[in-house]
Design a protein around this motif. Structure first.
Motif, mmCIF file in Angstrom:
data_model
loop_
_atom_site.group_PDB
_atom_site.id
_atom_site.type_symbol
_atom_site.label_atom_id
_atom_site.label_comp_id
_atom_site.label_asym_id
_atom_site.label_seq_id
_atom_site.Cartn_x
_atom_site.Cartn_y
_atom_site.Cartn_z
ATOM 1 N N LEU A 25 36.906 39.069 41.808
ATOM 2 C CA LEU A 25 38.273 39.267 41.335
ATOM 3 C C LEU A 25 38.306 40.264 40.188
ATOM 4 O O LEU A 25 39.203 41.124 40.114
ATOM 5 N N ALA A 26 37.314 40.157 39.285
ATOM 6 C CA ALA A 26 37.252 41.102 38.163
ATOM 7 C C ALA A 26 36.802 42.478 38.624
ATOM 8 O O ALA A 26 37.401 43.495 38.276
ATOM 9 N N ALA A 27 35.752 42.531 39.442
ATOM 10 C CA ALA A 27 35.184 43.819 39.833
ATOM 11 C C ALA A 27 36.144 44.631 40.690
ATOM 12 O O ALA A 27 36.228 45.862 40.544
ATOM 13 N N THR A 28 36.872 43.977 41.597
ATOM 14 C CA THR A 28 37.804 44.713 42.452
ATOM 15 C C THR A 28 39.110 45.040 41.751
ATOM 16 O O THR A 28 39.981 45.686 42.330
ATOM 17 N N GLY A 29 39.247 44.592 40.513
ATOM 18 C CA GLY A 29 40.391 44.989 39.701
ATOM 19 C C GLY A 29 41.587 44.079 39.769
ATOM 20 O O GLY A 29 42.628 44.382 39.186
ATOM 21 N N LEU A 30 41.484 42.942 40.453
ATOM 22 C CA LEU A 30 42.611 42.025 40.529
ATOM 23 C C LEU A 30 42.749 41.154 39.280
ATOM 24 O O LEU A 30 43.784 40.512 39.089
#
Length: 394
Positions: A25-30
């Motif tokens: 969730l953090a890495a994909t920018g959400l």
């Protein structure tokens, strides 16, 4: 949360599905502060699957910092201006890419895509469509053209039988993209880019091979693929990247080994529902999540009392960047996402798919189908997400 503590990190029990989901969730920018603009989002993700174009642009907007989050018209303008490009790359499907990445990604993956296309063409008895790509290039030589205009030009030149199946024309256009003759162009005046147009590739893509320099090196390209994929994906397996990129394990393994030897990437054992798998992450991602998520957007958000709802486009990178480990965003008690029919998009609550929805397409109310009974807090979270979509569209 179980931190990633494999042999490359320092011993321990590995990383489980909950930790991987939060990291993704953090890495994909959400989750986290967001990026400056949609171009930075595509830079961070390298390629974003985009055959459902307008929903895909919405997905980009959700990853931009709230203070500068663009609306629908701004993102269509970025495509019209060529700041973002749309082409068939990685797999036989549309992706959004940045101009500087288009050439090397196509050089790396086009041969495999063409082999897959050849199987389809044989089954339809379409013959060899590649010679017709020169006529496609000629059709856009004087400026961008729509699909209808290109098709009429091909028929007039005798490059396309007017009675040929529609698939023949589609495949011919794809071959022209893969040969780096054409790429997405601006839409006709007053139209959004679902009215696909094409322009000369070299008019929209800079010379050279972006991060690789002036010459294409296939081994360096696969290293770059890993280097760009991992930061925007959190934890993933080798097979996740293989199925996302369609690059073979034979090519991916030595490139990964080079990054591990250089200290840029680490291998992390899976735990719990990921037991028996080896995941890969950047050294920075692994260290941050071993420390509870510090430095990656503040760690996971949401929870029973304050859930976060995401209206994910059908092919959102949270779903499509992984194949072997995609199950970490799925509830085993619910059916997996179904892309048949109108309800092709997914509703996620705290990163777990809990429903489906269809793009409003002029309707005043968003049509959502929960796959389970939501809590009052989850309904409120969905209401907030729907309000954000309404703002984006209008």
């Amino acid at each position: 949360m179980t931190g990633p503590t494999g042999s490359d990190v320092g011993g321990g029990s590995g990383v489980d599905g909950a930790a991987v989901r939060a990291a993704r969730l953090a890495a994909t920018g959400l989750r986290g502060p967001g990026l400056p603009d949609a171009s930075a989002v595509v830079d961070a993700l390298l390629a974003v699957q985009g055959q459902e174009l307008q929903p895909a642009l919405w997905g980009l907007s959700r990853r931009v910092a709230p203070s500068s989050r663009p609306g629908r018209s701004a993102l269509n303008a970025a495509l019209a201006d060529g700041d973002l490009l749309r082409t068939h790359v990685l797999r036989p499907t549309w992706h959004l890419v940045r101009p500087r990445d288009a050439r090397w990604l196509l050089e790396l993956t086009a041969p495999r895509v063409e082999r897959l296309m050849a199987s389809t063409e044989r089954s339809w008895d379409l013959g060899d469509l590649r010679p017709g790509t020169d006529a496609v290039a000629a059709a856009v030589a004087d400026g961008p053209r729509t699909r209808a205009e290109i098709k009429a030009e091909l028929v007039a030149r005798g490059a396309l039988d007017p009675d040929a199946p529609g698939l023949a024309f589609t495949q011919m256009l794809m071959h022209a993209e893969l040969r780096r003759l054409v790429i997405s162009g601006p839409p006709p005046a007053g139209k959004e880019l679902q009215h696909q147009s094409y322009a000369t590739f070299d008019d929209r893509v800079p010379a050279g091979y972006g991060p690789l320099g002036e010459r294409f090196d296939p081994e360096a390209a696969v290293v770059e693929l890993w280097r760009r994929y991992l930061p925007g994906r959190g934890f993933a397996t080798l097979n996740d990247l293989r199925l996302w990129s369609d690059v073979t394990v034979r090519d991916l393994e030595p490139a990964l080994a080079a990054l591990v030897d250089a200290g840029e990437a680490v291998r992390v054992p899976g735990a719990g529902d990921l037991e028996g798998l080896t995941l890969v992450a950047t050294a920075a991602t692994a260290e941050a999540w071993a420390d509870g998520g510090a430095g990656l957007g503040g760690g996971p958000e949401g929870g029973p009392d304050r859930p976060v709802a995401d209206l994910l486009q059908a092919y959102d990178e949270l779903l499509m960047s992984y194949r072997e480990t995609r199950h970490v965003v799925l509830d085993p008690a619910l059916p997996p996402p179904d892309r048949a029919g109108a309800y092709v998009h997914s509703l996620a609550v705290d990163g777990v798919v809990a429903g489906r929805w269809r793009w409003p397409a002029g309707r005043t109310a968003l049509d959502v189908q929960w796959l389970r009974d939501p809590t009052p807090a989850e309904r409120a979270a969905l209401d907030a997400a729907v309000a954000d979509l309404d703002t984006y569209l209008h």
